[in-house]
Design a protein around this motif. Structure first.
Motif, PDB file in Angstrom:
ATOM      1  N   UNK A 215       6.018   5.025   3.867  1.00  0.00           N
ATOM      2  CA  UNK A 215       7.306   6.188   4.071  1.00  0.00           C
ATOM      3  C   UNK A 215       8.258   7.165   5.330  1.00  0.00           C
ATOM      4  N   UNK A 216       8.597   7.284   5.467  1.00  0.00           N
ATOM      5  CA  UNK A 216       7.788   8.079   6.710  1.00  0.00           C
ATOM      6  C   UNK A 216       7.784   9.310   5.310  1.00  0.00           C
ATOM      7  N   UNK A 217       7.464  11.013   6.538  1.00  0.00           N
ATOM      8  CA  UNK A 217       7.276  12.264   6.637  1.00  0.00           C
ATOM      9  C   UNK A 217       7.303  13.201   6.922  1.00  0.00           C
ATOM     10  N   UNK A 218       7.784  15.014   5.948  1.00  0.00           N
ATOM     11  CA  UNK A 218       8.808  15.326   6.647  1.00  0.00           C
ATOM     12  C   UNK A 218       7.872  16.116   7.768  1.00  0.00           C
ATOM     13  N   UNK A 219       8.256  16.565   8.252  1.00  0.00           N
ATOM     14  CA  UNK A 219       7.634  17.532   9.333  1.00  0.00           C
ATOM     15  C   UNK A 219       8.121  18.666   9.995  1.00  0.00           C
ATOM     16  N   UNK A 220       7.867  19.984   9.914  1.00  0.00           N
ATOM     17  CA  UNK A 220       9.159  20.922  10.175  1.00  0.00           C
ATOM     18  C   UNK A 220       8.153  21.539  11.423  1.00  0.00           C
ATOM     19  N   UNK A 221       8.926  22.191  12.806  1.00  0.00           N
ATOM     20  CA  UNK A 221       7.790  22.706  13.863  1.00  0.00           C
ATOM     21  C   UNK A 221       8.491  23.661  14.177  1.00  0.00           C
ATOM     22  N   UNK A 222       8.671  24.627  14.955  1.00  0.00           N
ATOM     23  CA  UNK A 222       9.390  25.629  16.071  1.00  0.00           C
ATOM     24  C   UNK A 222       8.617  26.625  16.831  1.00  0.00           C
TER      25      UNK A 222
ATOM     26  N   UNK B 241       8.109  11.612  10.630  1.00  0.00           N
ATOM     27  CA  UNK B 241       7.267  10.596  10.792  1.00  0.00           C
ATOM     28  C   UNK B 241       6.596   9.477  10.075  1.00  0.00           C
ATOM     29  N   UNK B 242       6.525   8.591  10.559  1.00  0.00           N
ATOM     30  CA  UNK B 242       6.425   6.943  10.230  1.00  0.00           C
ATOM     31  C   UNK B 242       4.977   6.991  10.687  1.00  0.00           C
ATOM     32  N   UNK B 243       3.442   6.849  10.196  1.00  0.00           N
ATOM     33  CA  UNK B 243       2.347   7.236  10.623  1.00  0.00           C
ATOM     34  C   UNK B 243       1.442   6.154  10.866  1.00  0.00           C
ATOM     35  N   UNK B 244       0.400   5.541  10.890  1.00  0.00           N
ATOM     36  CA  UNK B 244      -0.371   4.268  11.092  1.00  0.00           C
ATOM     37  C   UNK B 244      -0.721   4.437   9.914  1.00  0.00           C
ATOM     38  N   UNK B 245      -0.455   2.420   9.253  1.00  0.00           N
ATOM     39  CA  UNK B 245      -1.297   2.128   7.579  1.00  0.00           C
ATOM     40  C   UNK B 245      -0.024   1.641   7.434  1.00  0.00           C
ATOM     41  N   UNK B 246       1.645   2.509   7.943  1.00  0.00           N
ATOM     42  CA  UNK B 246       2.608   2.531   6.706  1.00  0.00           C
ATOM     43  C   UNK B 246       2.642   2.855   5.805  1.00  0.00           C
TER      44      UNK B 246
ATOM     45  N   UNK C 162      12.502   1.311   7.018  1.00  0.00           N
ATOM     46  CA  UNK C 162      10.467   2.071   6.224  1.00  0.00           C
ATOM     47  C   UNK C 162      11.081   1.132   5.051  1.00  0.00           C
ATOM     48  N   UNK C 163      11.899   0.385   4.521  1.00  0.00           N
ATOM     49  CA  UNK C 163      12.558   0.100   2.949  1.00  0.00           C
ATOM     50  C   UNK C 163      11.102  -1.229   2.837  1.00  0.00           C
ATOM     51  N   UNK C 164      11.003  -1.686   1.736  1.00  0.00           N
ATOM     52  CA  UNK C 164      10.167  -3.004   1.008  1.00  0.00           C
ATOM     53  C   UNK C 164      10.553  -3.834   2.186  1.00  0.00           C
ATOM     54  N   UNK C 165      10.038  -5.000   2.756  1.00  0.00           N
ATOM     55  CA  UNK C 165      10.873  -6.047   3.273  1.00  0.00           C
ATOM     56  C   UNK C 165      10.625  -7.269   3.143  1.00  0.00           C
ATOM     57  N   UNK C 166      10.352  -7.260   1.162  1.00  0.00           N
ATOM     58  CA  UNK C 166      10.848  -8.365  -0.148  1.00  0.00           C
ATOM     59  C   UNK C 166       9.698  -9.802   0.935  1.00  0.00           C
ATOM     60  N   UNK C 167       9.493 -10.384  -0.607  1.00  0.00           N
ATOM     61  CA  UNK C 167       8.412 -11.006   0.146  1.00  0.00           C
ATOM     62  C   UNK C 167       8.681 -12.556   0.106  1.00  0.00           C
ATOM     63  N   UNK C 168      10.568 -12.652  -0.652  1.00  0.00           N
ATOM     64  CA  UNK C 168      10.484 -14.186  -0.256  1.00  0.00           C
ATOM     65  C   UNK C 168       9.769 -15.152  -1.196  1.00  0.00           C
TER      66      UNK C 168
END
Length: 749
Positions: free
Chosen positions: A551-558, A544-549, A663-669
């Protein structure tokens, strides 16, 4: 004469508003539309519709000949201008009359007299005794030297203000005369683009005032009445955000004096139809503009301007009087007299001679304007597709004036308003509570809106106390406070956002599996080498990628006792065991939740109980931008149980096969790692470029001036020091949101 068919020379919510009243009166309607509005609601609502040109208003809604031709071709006998566009253009009213049609509004002569703020101030100074005007300059000499000389006499702070139009366009506050010439140039450019008239006036600027306006109405028989006041002090960029009636500051004596002044102003131009006389009330401490019942001295007030049209906020007056102002406009345009039309309104008698005027008869009302804009980014308009719009049905009686629906676009060419919400109550506190409920139940998914900002205003203690000055927003709800509230709200709401998105994603996939016509994603060509296509386990993992930027987090559900869902109707009730990383709320280990999907209501609403706490959630899912299959999706979540800062946010359900680069750093130029790249914050037109290759710029320097929805915005440098490597745009060029405007490099490279 009897009006039987009306051309509505406008678009959006006001066109729908007029069409609705005409339908009740048995009057046929004709809509007009630009290429951008071919699928707009007002086009479908009217009996007929006529295409009038390309999307820019200057090529369609502002073309007088096209509108007159449309009215003639469809055999209309009247034209209603709505508000905005040509509604205050005397030449349009004159052209309508010359074409043998009825203009539902004031005479061209009244519009000429009051439509120009310069002309109005000069007229009232000469003819209307007892109507105070703001000190300033309203001269015919519009040269920069003349304006600069006048400003020196007035002193600072002062307001540079367009003579034509309204809506906060062409207005600049100047606190240092060194800024004056730049303010004059930008105000003239914005006024010319918005109104076709770059004339300016200068006024003394008051930091502590209330904006109080009176709804006036005149007829062709010389009768003029006022329909009480509206307070519109809460503003941003000189545009009204919250409007209410009655004003919390006015007592019976001040209301009577100001109402009589409003009538005198309307009489000075033999006004016919609906109009609004705007005043400012001095709100200097300690009285803050409140009428003191123990004192004979009333707070000073000054004439500001007269709007010779129906106001955007007219619904507030309708709520506290029970009148239909559009129906009254039509009746007056047909020659009917106000005494007979208002015979059931005892408050409309002897207003000019009364020394007291009690508040309106039907309690209190509040209106807010829901815009697609980002309060945390200088209120920049947010164009794009509205994935889901669900207007509030709570509290009972909430009025929604909207010009868009689910799937419609907020266009770069027009105002970014989504809807107006109007509520009422027996008193002001009831109305405030009703408005907060209405905002909590308004779902606008897919674009950023100001709903949380509006809730912060009407929920503020200073608003409840009636301390509503024009400085309210910078004083009580500045961006820094909103950012802090936003961060705190997200920390509290993040688990529920994530859970709702996960469950709704499960619903979407289950429905797709159950539907024979559902599209089947072609997974194999995207699957990495070595993938084993085994049967899925009962426990699912989801990034899951949450609002605000971040890295994605891992969730589990059943899904507990999952039945396979042979049909959508069998999806609920359904229990889930779900876990999220404790780091989401600053805890260690895993957070485990018992979740029950209790009920599904249509395609978007679901009832969720999270650890026993039950609430309705409105959701919309779309395929994520970088998802190669139907597994990745972006889910927007709205719920009255969430804070206004969190409700409506989007949660990314990341496909297992999606590229991780998004989801990685986009760099800055730049070698220092700083992001120096200025981009267009929205689709826009380049007005001017203020730099050239080789220039050194510092934080706060203007790089480019852009225009969107008739508002000009400066794109500023954010680096402490940088060199302009290249300029990628030119004046007049149209650019998309996110386009790079200027390339900057560190000055030490």
């Amino acid at each position: 004469m009897i009006i039987s068919k009306v051309l509505v020379a406008n678009r959006g919510e006001v066109a729908l508003r007029i069409i609705g009243t005409c339908r009740k009166l048995g009057i046929a309607t004709v809509a007009v539309y630009s290429e951008a509005d071919a699928d707009a609601l007002h086009v479908a609502a009217a009996d007929e519709a006529v295409f009038i040109g390309p999307p820019p208003a200057i090529d369609s809604y502002l073309v007088v000949d096209a509108l007159i031709d449309a009215a003639r071709a469809t055999r209309c006998d009247a034209v209603h201008p709505g508000y905005g566009f040509l509604s205050e253009r005397a030449e349009f009213a004159r052209a309508v009359g010359e074409a043998g049609l009825v203009f539902i509004g004031p005479s061209p002569e009244a519009m000429d007299a009051m439509g120009s703020k310069i002309g109005a101030k000069n007229l009232l100074t000469a003819t209307a005794d007892g109507v105070p005007v703001i000190p300033g300059y309203a001269g015919a000499d519009q040269s920069v030297p003349a304006l600069v000389a006048a400003a020196a006499d007035i002193g600072t702070p002062l307001l540079v203000k367009a003579s034509a139009g309204g809506g906060g366009k062409g207005m600049r506050v100047v606190r240092d005369l060194a800024e004056l010439e730049g303010a004059i140039a930008s105000a003239k450019a914005e006024a010319a683009a918005s109104f076709g008239d770059d004339s300016l006036l200068l006024e003394r600027y008051f930091d502590s005032v209330r904006h109080v306006e009176f709804q006036v109405f005149g007829d062709a028989h010389g009768n003029v009445v006022h329909m009480f006041e509206r307070e519109c002090s809460v503003q941003r960029r000189h545009q009204k955000v919250v409007e209410e009636a009655p004003s919390p500051a006015l007592g019976p004596r001040l209301r009577a004096v100001m109402g009589a002044a409003a009538i005198a102003i309307a009489r000075a131009v033999a006004y016919v139809g609906a109009g609004t006389v705007e005043f400012i009330v001095d709100a200097s401490p300690p009285h803050l503009g409140f009428e003191d019942s123990e004192s004979d001295v009333l707070p000073p007030f000054y004439f500001l301007e007269m709007n010779t049209r129906l106001q955007v906020e007219h619904a507030v007056t309708e709520a506290v009087t029970g009148l239909d102002l559009v129906a009254l406009q039509i009746a007056v345009a047909q020659g009917e007299a106000l005494p007979s039309l208002l015979a059931h309104c005892p408050w409309a008698v002897d207003q000019e001679s009364a020394d007291r005027c009690e508040p309106p008869p039907l309690g209190a009302a509040i209106e807010v304007r829901v815009y697609a804009e980002d309060p945390l980014n200088n209120f920049l308009p947010c164009t794009g597709r509205v994935d889901l719009f669900v207007p509030p049905t709570s509290p009972p009686g909430v009025r929604v004036d909207a010009g868009i629906a689910t799937g419609h676009a907020i266009s770069v060419f027009y105002d970014p308003m989504v809807a107006k919400l109007t509520v009422s109550g027996r008193n002001r506190m009831e109305a405030i509570r009703a408005m907060r409920t209405a905002l909590a139940h308004t779902a606008v998914l897919g674009v950023t809106t100001n709903i949380a900002f509006l809730d912060a205003i009407v929920g503020h203690a200073a608003f409840a106390a009636g301390e509503t000055l024009t400085s309210f927003i910078p004083t009580h709800t500045p961006a820094a406070a909103l950012v802090a509230a936003d961060a705190a709200a997200r920390a509290t709401d993040t688990p529920r956002l994530a859970i709702a998105a996960l469950v709704y994603g499960w619903v979407v996939r289950a429905r797709a599996r159950a539907s024979p016509s559902a599209p089947r994603p072609h997974l194999l060509r995207h699957i990495p080498s070595g993938w084993c296509n085994t049967a899925r386990t009962r426990t699912q993992k989801q990034l899951i990628a949450l609002p605000g930027g971040g890295a994605p987090i891992a969730a589990t559900y059943r899904a507990v006792h999952e039945t396979g869902a042979s049909a959508p109707a069998t999806l609920a009730p359904q229990a889930f065991e779900l876990s999220l990383p404790g780091a989401l709320v600053g805890a260690d280990g895993e957070l485990v939740f018992d979740v029950l999907l209790g009920e599904l209501d249509g395609d978007y609403r679901m009832r969720l109980a999270i650890d026993g706490a039950s609430a309705w959630y409105t959701c919309h899912a779309g395929i994520a931008a970088d998802a190669p299959d139907a597994e990745g999706m972006r889910v927007f979540v709205h719920s009255p149980s969430l804070s206004p800062q969190s409700s409506g946010m989007g949660v990314e359900l990341v496909s297992r096969f999606a590229s991780s680069k998004g989801y990685a750093s986009t760099g800055s130029g730049s070698s220092s790692g700083r992001d120096l790249t200025p981009r267009a914050p929205m689709p826009c037109k380049i007005v001017s470029v203020g730099v050239a290759p080789g220039d050194t710029v510092f934080a706060g320097d203007t790089l480019v001036v852009i225009e969107s929805m008739k508002m000009q915005t400066k794109v500023l440098a954010t680096a402490e020091a940088a060199i302009v490597d290249a300029v990628l745009v030119n004046p007049g060029q149209l650019v998309a949101a996110g386009d790079v405007l200027v390339i900057l490099v560190d000055d030490d490279e």
